[in-house]
Motif scaffolding. Structure first.
Motif, PDB file in Angstrom:
ATOM      1  N   ALA A 148     -11.885  30.971   8.635  1.00 34.30           N
ATOM      2  CA  ALA A 148     -11.161  30.343   7.728  1.00 34.30           C
ATOM      3  C   ALA A 148      -9.833  30.179   8.000  1.00 34.30           C
ATOM      4  O   ALA A 148      -9.066  30.830   8.695  1.00 34.30           O
ATOM      5  CB  ALA A 148     -11.056  31.553   6.429  1.00 34.30           C
ATOM      6  N   PHE A 149      -8.950  28.925   7.518  1.00 32.70           N
ATOM      7  CA  PHE A 149      -7.946  28.572   7.869  1.00 32.70           C
ATOM      8  C   PHE A 149      -6.923  28.265   6.565  1.00 32.70           C
ATOM      9  O   PHE A 149      -7.344  27.712   5.832  1.00 32.70           O
ATOM     10  CB  PHE A 149      -7.933  27.197   8.541  1.00 32.70           C
ATOM     11  N   HIS A 150      -5.752  28.986   6.839  1.00 33.79           N
ATOM     12  CA  HIS A 150      -4.736  28.922   5.577  1.00 33.79           C
ATOM     13  C   HIS A 150      -4.071  27.808   5.612  1.00 33.79           C
ATOM     14  O   HIS A 150      -3.450  27.244   6.588  1.00 33.79           O
ATOM     15  CB  HIS A 150      -3.917  30.158   5.981  1.00 33.79           C
ATOM     16  N   GLU A 151      -4.205  26.784   4.268  1.00 32.04           N
ATOM     17  CA  GLU A 151      -3.446  25.727   4.131  1.00 32.04           C
ATOM     18  C   GLU A 151      -1.722  25.825   4.301  1.00 32.04           C
ATOM     19  O   GLU A 151      -1.268  27.054   3.966  1.00 32.04           O
ATOM     20  CB  GLU A 151      -3.696  25.254   2.817  1.00 32.04           C
ATOM     21  N   GLY A 152      -1.287  25.071   5.403  1.00 33.51           N
ATOM     22  CA  GLY A 152       0.127  25.384   5.434  1.00 33.51           C
ATOM     23  C   GLY A 152       0.513  25.526   6.776  1.00 33.51           C
ATOM     24  O   GLY A 152       1.035  24.762   7.532  1.00 33.51           O
ATOM     25  N   GLN A 182      -1.929  27.185   9.003  1.00 29.66           N
ATOM     26  CA  GLN A 182      -3.074  27.101   9.856  1.00 29.66           C
ATOM     27  C   GLN A 182      -3.635  28.562  10.453  1.00 29.66           C
ATOM     28  O   GLN A 182      -4.109  28.683  11.346  1.00 29.66           O
ATOM     29  CB  GLN A 182      -3.126  26.089  10.887  1.00 29.66           C
ATOM     30  N   ALA A 183      -3.176  29.575   9.741  1.00 27.16           N
ATOM     31  CA  ALA A 183      -3.621  30.734   9.930  1.00 27.16           C
ATOM     32  C   ALA A 183      -5.070  31.174  10.006  1.00 27.16           C
ATOM     33  O   ALA A 183      -5.571  30.574   9.312  1.00 27.16           O
ATOM     34  CB  ALA A 183      -2.834  31.960   9.253  1.00 27.16           C
ATOM     35  N   LEU A 184      -5.631  31.839  10.883  1.00 27.08           N
ATOM     36  CA  LEU A 184      -6.918  31.730  11.276  1.00 27.08           C
ATOM     37  C   LEU A 184      -7.472  33.177  11.200  1.00 27.08           C
ATOM     38  O   LEU A 184      -6.912  34.209  11.309  1.00 27.08           O
ATOM     39  CB  LEU A 184      -7.282  31.342  12.741  1.00 27.08           C
ATOM     40  N   ALA A 185      -8.633  33.150  10.357  1.00 28.07           N
ATOM     41  CA  ALA A 185      -9.224  34.397   9.875  1.00 28.07           C
ATOM     42  C   ALA A 185     -10.828  34.031  10.599  1.00 28.07           C
ATOM     43  O   ALA A 185     -11.371  32.887  10.014  1.00 28.07           O
ATOM     44  CB  ALA A 185      -9.371  35.083   8.672  1.00 28.07           C
ATOM     45  N   HIS A 186     -11.389  34.905  11.179  1.00 26.64           N
ATOM     46  CA  HIS A 186     -12.739  34.475  11.559  1.00 26.64           C
ATOM     47  C   HIS A 186     -13.664  35.984  11.425  1.00 26.64           C
ATOM     48  O   HIS A 186     -13.126  36.998  11.836  1.00 26.64           O
ATOM     49  CB  HIS A 186     -12.989  33.805  12.992  1.00 26.64           C
TER      50      HIS A 186
END
Length: 249
Positions: free
Chosen positions: A189-193, A195-199
């Motif tokens: 998952a990538f945060h809009e704005g 691009q923070a990532l969670a996997h």
């Protein structure tokens, strides 16, 4: 590891993965420019606290390193497993990239010194040409890929929250998911704005080719807003990637 959610990128255990360095480890790219419109053998190294390339990595999720690529508009997602040479140089077979700015994330566990913690480091590269940004699709709890319908339910809270994915085909629950990277799904998952990532990986125990239809994830989506989610799962030897936008209040 199977059934474990791996937070990306910070010692606080929250979704980030936006730094090029952490704990003395550094992601180094052979080039910050990638040609447009054609596959590229992209090279990089990871250096350790002593400045030398790291050559000893622990196997996690069946691989020694995972590489993710995504453009700033959260399109073009790639999840790759590069090959490492004896000198610590990694080579990833990037599919053709569209013009624009892309972020590349390296996810690994170094087997050096006393460090045995998963790290996610990233850097950006530029692909020349006229960029044509794609608007982020509106939030939706369901999408279809390769004839499979994926529904994702989430509690609208920040921080640790539960995500539940349900997979069906022609209205029937899917129960023949195969293990992919030691679990029944892989969620990025990538945060809009920013691009923070969670996997994440589901907590469901693996029992041969009998996964589904419901997969449960403990998500660490620390920032409110829209997240672009890529859920990868495998059936009959074929990998499927479902994409949808998830909103977190």
């Amino acid at each position: 590891m199977p059934g474990t959610a791996h937070p990306a990128g910070t010692s606080q255990g929250l979704a980030r993965g936006l730094a090029a360095t952490q704990d003395g480890y550094r992601l180094n790219l052979a080039t910050c420019g990638v040609p447009a419109g054609r596959p590229t053998a992209f090279q990089f190294t990871v250096t350790g606290p002593d400045g030398s390339p790291v050559t000893d990595f622990a196997v996690h999720q069946t691989r020694k390193l995972h590489l993710y690529a995504i453009r700033t508009d959260l399109t073009g997602f790639q999840h790759l497993h590069p090959d490492m040479a004896d000198d610590g140089t990694w080579t990833a077979g990037l599919a053709a990239l569209a013009p624009g700015t892309w972020r590349l994330y390296a996810d690994f566990i170094p087997n050096t010194g006393a460090h045995a913690t998963e790290l996610v480091l990233s850097r950006t590269v530029t692909v020349p040409g006229k960029e044509a940004p794609v608007p982020l699709p509106a939030p939706s709890d369901s999408t279809t890929v390769d004839g499979y319908t994926v529904t994702l339910h989430a509690q609208p809270t920040t921080g640790a929250n539960q995500l539940v994915a349900t997979i069906s085909q022609d209205g029937r629950p899917v129960t023949d998911l195969q293990p992919y990277l030691d679990s029944y799904a892989h969620l990025s998952a990538f945060h809009e704005g920013d691009q923070a990532l969670a996997h994440l990986h589901p907590a469901n125990p693996v029992n041969g080719d009998h996964g589904g239809p419901t997969l449960s994830f403990r998500a660490l989506l620390a920032e409110p807003g829209d997240w672009r989610v890529f859920l990868q799962f495998q059936t009959a030897g074929q990998l499927h990637t479902a994409e949808l936008t998830l909103h977190i209040d």
